[in-house]
Motif scaffolding. Structure first.
Motif, mmCIF file in Angstrom:
data_model
loop_
_atom_site.group_PDB
_atom_site.id
_atom_site.type_symbol
_atom_site.label_atom_id
_atom_site.label_comp_id
_atom_site.label_asym_id
_atom_site.label_seq_id
_atom_site.Cartn_x
_atom_site.Cartn_y
_atom_site.Cartn_z
ATOM 1 N N GLN A 1 -41.416 -35.577 8.851
ATOM 2 C CA GLN A 1 -40.580 -36.562 9.531
ATOM 3 C C GLN A 1 -41.239 -37.934 9.647
ATOM 4 O O GLN A 1 -40.547 -38.911 9.876
ATOM 5 N N ASN B 1 -23.042 -26.751 11.491
ATOM 6 C CA ASN B 1 -24.453 -26.473 11.753
ATOM 7 C C ASN B 1 -24.746 -25.005 11.440
ATOM 8 O O ASN B 1 -24.087 -24.108 11.960
ATOM 9 N N MET B 2 -25.765 -24.748 10.595
ATOM 10 C CA MET B 2 -26.074 -23.364 10.203
ATOM 11 C C MET B 2 -26.620 -22.551 11.377
ATOM 12 O O MET B 2 -26.597 -21.324 11.331
ATOM 13 N N ASN B 3 -27.180 -23.213 12.395
ATOM 14 C CA ASN B 3 -27.708 -22.456 13.530
ATOM 15 C C ASN B 3 -26.591 -22.001 14.454
ATOM 16 O O ASN B 3 -26.553 -20.858 14.896
ATOM 17 N N THR B 4 -25.692 -22.940 14.786
ATOM 18 C CA THR B 4 -24.709 -22.648 15.824
ATOM 19 C C THR B 4 -23.354 -22.276 15.252
ATOM 20 O O THR B 4 -22.475 -21.829 16.001
ATOM 21 N N MET C 1 -20.769 -30.653 14.272
ATOM 22 C CA MET C 1 -21.684 -31.419 15.131
ATOM 23 C C MET C 1 -21.362 -32.894 15.053
ATOM 24 O O MET C 1 -20.743 -33.373 14.094
ATOM 25 N N GLU D 1 -24.421 -38.091 17.077
ATOM 26 C CA GLU D 1 -25.481 -38.281 18.071
ATOM 27 C C GLU D 1 -26.281 -37.003 18.322
ATOM 28 O O GLU D 1 -27.338 -37.044 18.954
ATOM 29 N N ASP D 2 -25.789 -35.837 17.811
ATOM 30 C CA ASP D 2 -26.565 -34.605 17.936
ATOM 31 C C ASP D 2 -27.805 -34.630 17.046
ATOM 32 O O ASP D 2 -28.766 -33.909 17.295
ATOM 33 N N ILE D 3 -27.742 -35.410 15.971
ATOM 34 C CA ILE D 3 -28.846 -35.440 15.016
ATOM 35 C C ILE D 3 -29.853 -36.469 15.518
ATOM 36 O O ILE D 3 -29.637 -37.667 15.384
ATOM 37 N N ILE E 1 -33.432 -38.636 15.766
ATOM 38 C CA ILE E 1 -34.359 -39.212 14.784
ATOM 39 C C ILE E 1 -35.553 -38.283 14.667
ATOM 40 O O ILE E 1 -36.123 -37.851 15.676
ATOM 41 N N GLY E 2 -35.950 -37.959 13.440
ATOM 42 C CA GLY E 2 -37.073 -37.046 13.227
ATOM 43 C C GLY E 2 -36.680 -35.589 13.274
ATOM 44 O O GLY E 2 -37.534 -34.727 13.175
ATOM 45 N N SER E 3 -35.393 -35.296 13.426
ATOM 46 C CA SER E 3 -34.984 -33.890 13.453
ATOM 47 C C SER E 3 -34.508 -33.464 12.073
ATOM 48 O O SER E 3 -34.275 -34.286 11.195
ATOM 49 N N LEU E 4 -34.409 -32.154 11.889
ATOM 50 C CA LEU E 4 -33.959 -31.590 10.613
ATOM 51 C C LEU E 4 -32.912 -30.533 10.928
ATOM 52 O O LEU E 4 -33.137 -29.671 11.761
ATOM 53 N N THR E 5 -31.746 -30.626 10.279
ATOM 54 C CA THR E 5 -30.664 -29.680 10.540
ATOM 55 C C THR E 5 -30.094 -29.234 9.204
ATOM 56 O O THR E 5 -30.037 -30.017 8.257
ATOM 57 N N PHE E 6 -29.692 -27.971 9.151
ATOM 58 C CA PHE E 6 -29.084 -27.464 7.923
ATOM 59 C C PHE E 6 -27.591 -27.253 8.147
ATOM 60 O O PHE E 6 -27.183 -26.824 9.228
#
Lengths: 362, 269
Positions: free
Chosen positions: A299, A209-212, A216, A219-221, A223-228
């Motif tokens: 989304q 995960n680019m943020n943390t 990951m 189940e961290d992702i 529905i409707g979310s966006l992660t890099f």
């Protein structure tokens, strides 16, 4: 004002122009120039002296402003922020440099204009216009000379000289073309693969995960979310990609990944669903048109938009291009989970990342 | 007793027994059950949910259904949580003023108590993100703004522009400007992903990082210095080019015309 005017030097108010007056029988007669009007500085020496002082003053202000420019460049701290009323909080140095340079240039211009308007002669000088072409006699003479010269050189007769000359002239531009080689070397196969290509089903690479900066789980992702995400440690890069690596910029450009999750029944493309994991899909973030980073993800519609040329991809349908100039769908990464449930990649993107290039394999 | 046993075969005996049994069950229920029911009914939360349900029936049910089950004109609200209600109603987006590609922001007509009541009702439909408290969206770290800037550029700037000025999306949709948005509403938008914005749940963007982004966005809107003087909306080359061509060149042309048209002449008056 009028006390220093030398009235006797003023021309009579009925000064006449030197053209003809349009007569009734020829309405288009040349009206000529209007009468020349003198300026105060032309007839009043004191006014002229004053104008001269004004011009000099403007030039001196310009010099002072230039000195101020250099002084503010040297003395003002570049990070200093000051509050100046209509502009708000701005950089003191930017403001000082802009103002002094602006004043320096403006005063040169204003001085020059003032000089031209008040002191330089403004007497009109008519310039007659003539036909552009030479007269027949001159033209005939030039053509005769050309023919004589061509005959004397033997250009038409000595064909070997003529042909080799044409050949050499034709080949010279090739040196310019050769210089284009400096635009190379060609990327060859380096654009075909990314750092994800080191992943195999036996040796998968974790998605970080680019943020943390942590791996990951699926189940961290939401529905409707966006992660890099970026690639984690691999055999070749045990610590993952580091900013100090020589190819850092190229790698982050090629590896960039966006992760979304769609209800599995909403995924229209079966092949794309198979590359994902329970509705989690991993797409390249690089537009296939000219390579802009593209993650304007909607989304509800599952569309991803490129801000540069509005290429639109339907991420629920294998990132098919539904609008715009992009030529290929976005490459998708095959993802899965490892024994601990963390998301991993088991291979490279489905096809080369980014815009088309000559050696592109498809 | 004799009287009673003598009539035990009477045709109405069964009915009498049944009535006695019903009265006994009812009496027992009245003794035990209502005590709990009465306690629950009088709690503040339950009253708030009831109030929320009443407000919901008036303001929201025509699209979302009487129990928030959704209809052809509005999605189901089960599981959206109180944070989504607080954001949508608090920014005036809900109730929606008209259908379209994007529901627009408008002045909010509800008091915070009314919003909290509706949020409590919607939250009772299913678990979802909870309205954040002030300490959840306020960062106390000293380097929150710079960290938030980095996170903003990774996660938000593609749609909302590098300075949070907003930008265009597809087919009439757009990412709104973040300039005058409440810290709480920014936080809730990241939690819930309103309209076409993707959500950034705590699992992929922890609470602390959301605080940092909020800090950066508020700093950018309120206190960020503008080194060049005029920001021209922080929109980039479009406004800058427009300004340069129209105002910069326009003023120069006007000056040139003025200079050429006014030449001092001495005249005998």
């Amino acid at each position: 004002m009028s006390h220093d005017m030398s009235d006797d030097k003023l021309p009579a108010d009925t000064a006449e122009g030197h053209g003809e007056v349009a007569a009734a029988d020829n309405p288009f007669a040349d009206p000529g120039l209007p009468a020349h009007e003198v300026r105060r500085t032309d007839i009043d020496e004191r006014a002229a002296k004053r104008a001269e002082r004004h011009v000099s003053l403007l030039f001196i202000v310009s010099m002072l402003a230039t000195v101020g420019f250099i002084a503010s460049y040297v003395s003002i701290d570049p990070d200093k922020i000051v509050y100046i009323f209509p502009l708000g909080h701005i950089s003191a140095m930017n403001f000082a440099l802009g103002m002094t340079l602006g004043v320096a240039l403006f005063c040169i211009g204003a001085g020059a204009v003032h000089w031209a308007r008040t002191l330089m002669s403004d007497v009109e000088h008519p310039a007659e216009r003539h036909p552009i072409e030479a007269d027949d006699e001159v033209r005939a003479d030039v053509i005769e000379q050309f023919k004589t010269g061509a005959g004397e050189s033997g250009f038409g007769r000595r064909k070997m000289i003529r042909n080799t000359l044409i050949g050499s002239m034709a080949l010279v531009p090739l040196s310019g073309v050769m210089l284009l080689r400096d635009l190379g070397p060609l990327p060859e196969k380096s654009l075909d693969s990314t750092a994800w290509s080191e992943a195999t089903p036996a040796m998968p690479i974790q998605l970080i995960n680019m943020n943390t900066n942590e791996p990951m789980k699926a189940e961290d992702i939401g529905i409707g979310s966006l992660t890099f995400a970026m690639p984690g440690p691999s055999a070749l890069r045990p610590n993952g990609l580091q900013e100090s690596d020589e190819d850092f910029q190229q790698q982050i450009a090629k590896d960039a990944l966006m992760l979304i999750r769609i209800q599995p029944e909403d995924i229209k493309d079966a092949q794309s669903a198979a590359l994902g994991f329970e509705g989690v899909l991993a797409y390249s973030k690089i537009c296939t048109h000219v390579g802009c980073p593209i993650s304007l993800y909607e989304q509800q519609t599952h569309h991803a938009l490129c801000p540069c040329h509005q290429s639109t991809f339907d991420l629920s349908d294998g990132a098919r291009v539904i609008f715009g100039p992009a030529g290929h769908p976005l490459p998708q990464l095959k993802i899965s989970t490892d024994s601990l449930g963390y998301l991993v990649a088991t291979g490279d993107f489905s096809h080369p990342v980014g815009p088309s290039f000559w050696e592109r394999s498809e | 007793m004799k009287k009673l046993s003598a009539r035990r075969r009477h045709p109405l005996a069964a009915l009498v027994v049944l009535l006695f049994a019903l009265a006994a069950t009812g009496g027992l229920y009245a003794v035990f059950a209502p005590a709990e029911a009465a306690k629950a009914d009088s709690s503040a939360q339950s009253l708030q949910i009831d109030e929320g349900k009443r407000l919901f029936a008036v303001g929201c049910s025509s699209c979302h259904g009487l129990n928030g089950e959704g209809s052809s004109t509005g999605p189901s609200l089960a599981g959206v949580g109180s944070a989504a209600v607080d954001f949508q109603v608090g920014t005036g987006r809900m109730p929606a003023q008209q259908p379209g590609a994007q529901v627009l922001k408008k002045p909010n007509i509800y008091s915070q108590d009314d919003i909290d009541a509706m949020a409590a009702f919607v939250a009772s439909l299913g678990p979802g993100p909870v309205t954040p408290t002030k300490d959840q969206y306020t960062s106390t770290e000293t380097d929150a703004i710079s960290k938030g800037g980095e996170l903003f550029r990774t996660n938000c700037s593609q749609c909302h522009n590098f300075a949070g000025a907003g930008g265009a999306l597809t087919q009439g949709k757009f990412a709104p400007s973040l300039e005058n948005v409440d810290a709480k509403h920014i936080y809730e938008a990241m939690q819930t992903g309103p309209q076409n914005m993707p959500s950034f749940p705590d699992t992929t963007m922890p609470e602390k990082q959301k605080q940092e982004i909020v800090a950066f966005v508020r700093y950018q809107a309120n206190d960020a210095p503008n080194p060049g003087g005029l920001s021209l909306g922080s929109l980039g080359p479009v406004t800058e080019g427009l300004f340069g061509w129209i105002f910069g060149l326009g003023v120069l042309i006007a000056i040139a015309i003025w200079v050429a048209a006014h030449t001092t002449k001495a005249k005998k008056s």
